[in-house]
Design an enzyme around this catalytic site. Sequence first.
Site, short mmCIF file in Angstrom:
data_model
loop_
_atom_site.label_atom_id
_atom_site.label_comp_id
_atom_site.label_asym_id
_atom_site.label_seq_id
_atom_site.Cartn_x
_atom_site.Cartn_y
_atom_site.Cartn_z
N LYS A 35 9.30 59.43 25.78
CA LYS A 35 9.14 57.93 25.41
C LYS A 35 8.43 57.72 24.19
O LYS A 35 8.63 56.88 23.32
CB LYS A 35 9.06 57.32 26.55
CG LYS A 35 10.04 57.22 27.76
CD LYS A 35 9.75 56.50 28.83
CE LYS A 35 8.43 56.86 29.77
NZ LYS A 35 8.11 58.04 30.16
N THR A 36 7.21 58.11 24.40
CA THR A 36 6.16 57.67 23.35
C THR A 36 6.68 58.31 21.85
O THR A 36 6.40 57.82 21.06
CB THR A 36 4.71 58.21 23.83
OG1 THR A 36 4.66 57.61 24.86
CG2 THR A 36 3.76 57.67 22.82
N ASP A 220 5.39 50.03 24.41
CA ASP A 220 5.26 51.44 25.14
C ASP A 220 4.65 51.02 26.92
O ASP A 220 4.01 49.85 26.87
CB ASP A 220 4.16 52.38 24.54
CG ASP A 220 4.49 53.83 25.28
OD1 ASP A 220 5.20 54.03 25.82
OD2 ASP A 220 3.65 54.72 24.94
N GLU A 221 4.91 51.77 27.66
CA GLU A 221 4.62 51.58 28.94
C GLU A 221 4.93 50.21 29.44
O GLU A 221 4.22 49.47 30.26
CB GLU A 221 3.14 51.77 29.22
CG GLU A 221 2.61 52.97 28.62
CD GLU A 221 2.45 54.15 29.60
OE1 GLU A 221 3.09 53.95 30.68
OE2 GLU A 221 2.07 55.11 29.28
N GLN A 251 6.31 54.98 37.05
CA GLN A 251 4.63 54.96 36.67
C GLN A 251 3.92 53.69 36.51
O GLN A 251 3.27 53.30 35.88
CB GLN A 251 4.69 55.73 35.38
CG GLN A 251 5.09 57.08 35.44
CD GLN A 251 5.05 57.86 34.25
OE1 GLN A 251 3.86 58.08 33.65
NE2 GLN A 251 5.84 58.21 33.28
N ARG A 605 0.54 64.61 34.27
CA ARG A 605 0.00 64.88 33.36
C ARG A 605 -0.13 66.30 33.08
O ARG A 605 -0.50 66.52 31.73
CB ARG A 605 -1.62 64.43 33.34
CG ARG A 605 -1.73 62.73 33.64
CD ARG A 605 -0.92 61.77 32.81
NE ARG A 605 0.34 61.40 33.23
CZ ARG A 605 1.33 61.12 32.59
NH1 ARG A 605 1.23 61.07 31.04
NH2 ARG A 605 2.46 60.73 33.18
#
Length: 735
Positions: A35-36, A220-221, A251, A605
């Site tokens: 995504k990022t 983002d996020e 998330q 992560r």
Amino acid sequence: MDVSHIFDQLNDAQREAVALEPRPALVLAGAGSGKTRVLTSRVTFLVQLHNVSPLSILAVTFTNKAAREMRERIEAQLGFPVGGMWMGTFHGLAHRLLRQHYEEANLPQGFQILDSDDQQRLIKRVLKEIDLDEAYWPPKQAQWFINHHKEEGRRANQVQISPDPQQQTMLSIYKQYEQLCQRLGLVDFTELLLRAFELMKNNEQLRTHYQQRFEHILVDEFQDTNSIQYEWLKLFAAPQNNIFVVGDDDQSIYGWRGAKVENILQFEKDFKESKVIRLEQNYRSTSNILNAANAVIANNDQRLGKQLWTDSGDGEPVKLFTAYNETEEARFVINQISKWVDDGGSRSEVAILYRSNAQSRAFEESLLSAGMPYRVYGGLRFFERAEIKHALAYLRLADNHADDPSFERIVNFPTRGIGDKTIDQIREYARANSISLWDASCQLVTQNQLTSRAKTALSKFVDLIQALEEQMFEQELHEQIDIMLDLSTLIAHFEKERGEKAAARVENLQELITAARNFEHPEEDDLPALASFLAHASLEAGEGQAEEWEDCVQLMSLHTAKGLEFPLVFLTGLEDGLFPHQRTLDEAGDGLQEERRLCYVGMTRAMQQLYLTYAEIRRLYGKENYTSPSRFLSEIPDEYIQQIRVENRFSLHDPYNSNNRQGVGSNFNIGSHMVDVDAKHDSGVAVGSNVTHPKFGDGMVTNLEGQGEYARVEVNFTEAGSKWLVLAYANLTLV
Ligand code: ATP
Ligand code: MG
């Protein structure tokens, strides 16, 4: 223009997202699916192929670190700097707007930012002013009340509540607090967002200006935006609505701070013509790690549902280590890191993650004694340390006399004979005349209300601040800090105190000069260097441990780890009550599900190796507790997990081993644990012994390992089931 270099590094779905024509779009995808990467590539794509000026782009990320990395990545792809591009956190961008339009926002030019600590201090003052007892009206609760309403966009006069006296009192605290902040030119974190939002909403000219300027909004996020942030985005995006958001409902971990995962669903409703794209391939983790994480998150309901797969191979199983206490947990972790480094890995590839910042202490101590460089992100950061806050308060007060919290912090620190009674008199006087504490002091020293001793002491303080202001005038930033350290006598004060803590404080204060020297005054910000530095200190975490360039182990809370990735990850403290957090176990609501999402964030992560650890006894916040393993552990199927246990077991037959304690923590045995049926402890407890425990009742010892004070036993209790206990604390009686 040739954009193949961007597209070469993307899969089909990613490519589709990056190349979408300008329109509202939502990329909804699981952890590590790119995504990022898509967001960053889209910025490059817009600039390179659509000739969009970087100045017309507004990109919101979650941390300053992420914003910096993103900028670097884009500059590398484009081959030229994009300094003027608005890219940062919601708070950072709101701050920038307010600085540029402070007048329209009804703020003084030198307004100061209150962190959470300062905010509480100010609330305490409000409580005093309206005669409320802190014992009945906990400042934390009032703080929550205020922030909660602000996050929803409500000023005190817009809050509608029941006539319940408790609620009414809360509201009057909010009102009073709001007035005080306005009078003193202080802005708390949530206020940054709310004030910037109102600025845009109420000022048509400004709104039109920024709406025209920002052709493209990228976020983002997105799952962690709260109401006010989302409203803010919608204002900026209008009327073209070229808003491109990426996120993952699994998330969403800031519900406790007002984030609304529902915004994802709302987005599709608000922007009916929006395009939704899903990414399904995970590029980050091995399949053991990904499957384990997927199994945990599968226990949540109300998910939007995503498929996530990887073709990067099984990799090693996820490792589970049971320590008997937090010290052993830390030693184990540091041992594994040493091995990693011995095998050619670097320390910065390693992250130690925890639920609560206080857990970092045990790791920090072990890292220090092992001489292994590390950095703590978040938590007690450099600018949050008490001595640094004192030093900054001197600077703030010299910069802005109306900064009452700073005044309160330093008026008698280091002690200069200004007692509580005098301070109360100053507060009283300030309130009666609606002036700042500083102005009150300046007036009081010319009058006769204070005792002559108090008057002398206070006028010395007033002189000190004035001298500070004079001497700092037109000096370089680091010289200003030097002057402040000298005049305030802060360093001299801590030098008088003995002990390592005081020495560290002196070092930290000296470090402030270095921080000032290294401070890059952003060109787009036309504030004086000092004001800019002070704002930076409030917004940004400058860490005091290893240097940025040094190869060091990364320590951070799970919340801070969002969006990042590391080859080797330790997810620690997996104990019910710690993680998931006790609060979420006691209360109804979405709390437990949010903890599970946090666990999912933590596990995902990891790229190559993931260790999960917990301690059977934990001392935290000065208390010692028996723990039980986190429920999340039982949600991971055995096939992805490998248990690790301490190999050294106590044995009376081994004369070399009976007093050997250093062995603990250095030898670990991988595989399901075996029972040493000959093991016997010098207390007489052995495998097969019948014992009773004051809380768990009768049981039989089924396993014994470790030695001396580290010895621990597994007891199968008739009622309470099987438990591992540390013999030294367990209070077992042989039957
Ligand atoms: P998170 O949900 O944790 O924020 P994300 O969806 O933002 O994750 P990224 O951080 O963008 O994922 O990507 C995860 C990793 O996969 C990164 O190392 C990234 O460089 C890599 N990656 C992403 N897409 C590709 C691709 N098409 N080919 C190779 N590597 C990729
Ligand atoms: Mg990301």
